[in-house]
Design a protein around this motif. Structure first.
Motif, mmCIF file in Angstrom:
data_model
loop_
_atom_site.group_PDB
_atom_site.id
_atom_site.type_symbol
_atom_site.label_atom_id
_atom_site.label_comp_id
_atom_site.label_asym_id
_atom_site.label_seq_id
_atom_site.Cartn_x
_atom_site.Cartn_y
_atom_site.Cartn_z
ATOM 1 N N SER A 41 -24.658 -6.189 91.795
ATOM 2 C CA SER A 41 -24.465 -7.587 91.352
ATOM 3 C C SER A 41 -25.293 -7.896 90.109
ATOM 4 N N PRO A 42 -25.266 -6.996 89.108
ATOM 5 C CA PRO A 42 -26.056 -7.263 87.896
ATOM 6 C C PRO A 42 -25.590 -8.511 87.163
ATOM 7 N N LEU A 43 -24.334 -8.890 87.353
ATOM 8 C CA LEU A 43 -23.799 -10.057 86.646
ATOM 9 C C LEU A 43 -23.876 -11.319 87.500
ATOM 10 N N MET A 44 -24.752 -11.286 88.518
ATOM 11 C CA MET A 44 -25.070 -12.488 89.307
ATOM 12 C C MET A 44 -23.833 -13.127 89.913
ATOM 13 N N GLN A 45 -22.882 -12.269 90.292
ATOM 14 C CA GLN A 45 -21.622 -12.706 90.896
ATOM 15 C C GLN A 45 -20.932 -13.774 90.037
ATOM 16 N N GLY B 115 -18.774 -0.530 89.888
ATOM 17 C CA GLY B 115 -18.940 -0.920 91.276
ATOM 18 C C GLY B 115 -17.619 -1.453 91.807
ATOM 19 N N VAL B 116 -17.323 -1.182 93.090
ATOM 20 C CA VAL B 116 -16.012 -1.590 93.618
ATOM 21 C C VAL B 116 -16.138 -2.439 94.890
ATOM 22 N N VAL C 109 -32.916 0.687 84.199
ATOM 23 C CA VAL C 109 -32.242 0.442 85.470
ATOM 24 C C VAL C 109 -30.763 0.804 85.337
ATOM 25 N N VAL C 110 -30.294 1.688 86.199
ATOM 26 C CA VAL C 110 -28.862 2.022 86.251
ATOM 27 C C VAL C 110 -28.110 0.785 86.726
ATOM 28 N N THR C 111 -26.926 0.564 86.196
ATOM 29 C CA THR C 111 -26.189 -0.643 86.567
ATOM 30 C C THR C 111 -24.718 -0.344 86.829
ATOM 31 N N ILE C 112 -24.137 -1.076 87.813
ATOM 32 C CA ILE C 112 -22.760 -0.805 88.237
ATOM 33 C C ILE C 112 -21.968 -2.114 88.340
ATOM 34 N N PRO C 113 -21.688 -2.765 87.209
ATOM 35 C CA PRO C 113 -20.907 -4.004 87.264
ATOM 36 C C PRO C 113 -19.510 -3.771 87.825
ATOM 37 N N LYS C 114 -19.040 -4.733 88.585
ATOM 38 C CA LYS C 114 -17.708 -4.648 89.197
ATOM 39 C C LYS C 114 -16.709 -5.480 88.398
ATOM 40 N N SER C 115 -15.525 -4.949 88.218
ATOM 41 C CA SER C 115 -14.429 -5.717 87.646
ATOM 42 C C SER C 115 -13.113 -5.067 88.044
ATOM 43 N N VAL C 116 -12.078 -5.885 88.185
ATOM 44 C CA VAL C 116 -10.734 -5.357 88.443
ATOM 45 C C VAL C 116 -9.826 -5.628 87.251
#
Length: 275
Positions: A190-194, A23-24, A226-233
């Motif tokens: 937001s699977p990682l609860m921000q 996720g971006v 559930v498909v999941t799209i965690p965001k990270s840079v």
């Protein structure tokens, strides 16, 4: 059971969608987005999720082009923003997103939020794009059960995906059950609860499984279908988030994680959006 980063679920129309993607949201246009997406692809990610409102579609497109990855091996998602909803404006917004991404077609196009009085006309536009072959699958984001029921009434094409806020503090069991009953793939944003992962149970399970709290939550998502799209840079976080296919949470631990539910949202309630 999903066993690798390239494993996919099969949507109702037969299209394969990876269980895990990048996720971006809030990733800055320019070097930050390009580096994040290129590193994810080099790590083995094939799914990238963006949106018109994120302001980084062009960077995603450049990263995809410069990665050297074959287009047909990637799964690219974007979304129509609220201000562009409606039939004609959605068609125009889609073409703008496609231009920015530099792609001939998209793999998944979503209605970003259920804008009252507009989302059904928006859906008709998505149906046209799908029937015209410009997008391989279509869906919605942030739709409650009552929104889905309303959309299903009179639609020619059923949504293939519903992307919603989903995590151990917001398990949305009735929505998950409805989507499974209607063969609509639930996807977690937001699977990682921000970043709010400082929970005693996650610390305990992290120690038990020798995995990070983030990896525990991502695995919990996948085991729930559930498909999941965690965001990270961050390069090592992008890699860490993908390293969730070499362990399985026990049913007891899945149930304990389910028990954390507080119906807590870190984002807006779709019934009370102010966009």
């Amino acid at each position: 059971m999903s066993q690798s980063l390239k494993d996919s679920t099969v949507l109702s129309n037969g299209v394969k969608m990876p269980w895990l993607g990048l996720g971006v949201w809030r990733v800055k246009e320019g070097q930050e987005i390009e580096d994040s997406v290129k590193h994810a692809i080099s790590t083995g990610y094939v799914s990238i999720d963006t949106a018109a409102i994120y302001g980084n579609e062009e960077g995603v497109g450049r990263a995809i082009h410069n990665s050297g990855a074959a287009r047909d091996k990637l799964f690219v998602t974007t979304k129509v923003w609220n201000a562009d909803q409606g039939y004609d404006t959605t068609l125009k917004a889609f073409e703008e997103s496609r231009r920015k991404l530099g792609l001939d077609y998209l793999d998944l196009y979503l209605i970003h939020w259920p804008v009252k009085g507009k989302y059904k006309d928006t859906w008709r536009a998505l149906e046209k794009l799908y029937k015209d072959g410009l997008v391989r699958s279509i869906g919605v984001s942030n739709f409650h059960v009552h929104h889905l029921e309303d959309l299903l009434d009179g639609s020619d094409v059923k949504p293939m995906v519903n992307q919603v806020e989903y995590h151990p503090l917001l398990t949305q069991k009735p929505l998950l059950a409805f989507c499974k009953d209607h063969n609509i793939q639930l996807e977690a944003w937001s699977p990682l609860m921000q970043g709010n992962l400082d929970l005693p149970l996650l610390a305990e399970l992290s120690e038990k499984y020798k995995k990070s709290p983030a990896q525990i939550v991502i695995r919990w998502d996948i085991q729930h279908g559930v498909v999941t799209i965690p965001k990270s840079v961050t390069a090592h976080r992008i890699e860490e988030n993908a390293n969730v296919f070499d362990f399985i949470l026990s049913q007891e631990d899945m149930d304990r994680l389910d028990g954390l539910n507080q119906d807590k949202r870190f984002g807006p309630d779709p019934d009370h959006i102010n966009f």
